[in-house]
Design an enzyme around this catalytic site. Sequence first.
Site, PDB file in Angstrom:
ATOM      1  N   ARG A   1       0.849  -1.340   0.023  1.00 13.92           N
ATOM      2  CA  ARG A   1      -0.030  -0.161   0.014  1.00 13.92           C
ATOM      3  C   ARG A   1       0.894   1.289  -0.016  1.00 13.92           C
ATOM      4  NH1 ARG A   1      -2.738  -3.759   3.258  1.00 13.92           N
ATOM      5  NH2 ARG A   1      -1.566  -2.946   5.274  1.00 13.92           N
TER       6      ARG A   1
ATOM      7  N   GLU B   1       5.756 -10.023  15.538  1.00 18.14           N
ATOM      8  CA  GLU B   1       5.004 -10.427  16.522  1.00 18.14           C
ATOM      9  C   GLU B   1       5.392 -12.051  16.632  1.00 18.14           C
ATOM     10  OE1 GLU B   1       1.273  -9.632  18.225  1.00 18.14           O
ATOM     11  OE2 GLU B   1       1.240  -8.027  16.557  1.00 18.14           O
TER      12      GLU B   1
END
Length: 176
Positions: free
Chosen positions: A61, A98
Amino acid sequence: MYDEILDKAIRRVPDFPKPGILFFDVTSIFTNPSAFKHAIDRMVEIYSERKPDAIAAVESRGFLFAAPLADRLGLPLVLIRKKGKLPGDVYRASYSLEYGEATIEAHKADIEKGKKYLVIDDLIATGGTLNASKNLIEQGGATVAEFFGIIGIPELNYREALAPTPVTTLIDLSEK
């Protein structure tokens, strides 16, 4: 920083990608032509005066915001891609997620030594991707003058993680 036009255009998706996370879906800006134009116009306002030598955009994006800005400012655009997407010689940098590690790449031939780059992504959370992008650019002998994101999530301390490089966002939002 607050921007009412963008705030209204950004879709919120609760519990994505996991429970307790409020996901800010920047893709809804692209389906709203006036919000997309507003974002690009604001970027042009900001960077017409701070004009970097070139722009580097983070997949995917980030590409969609960086390309019109590069066009309007008449600047070169370097694409920073996920590992394995670019042919030829590349600079490579890894960063922690993560759930593991990710690697990004940029063509060696695209990064010009001595140039000052503006690095653009759609959303800045922890700053991991942008710090890895800075590493890529520095491998090519260039510098990062500034980071830019449409959305910033300040509670994740991205400004501290990216310091001392300046960071600009159009809107800061909270996951809570």
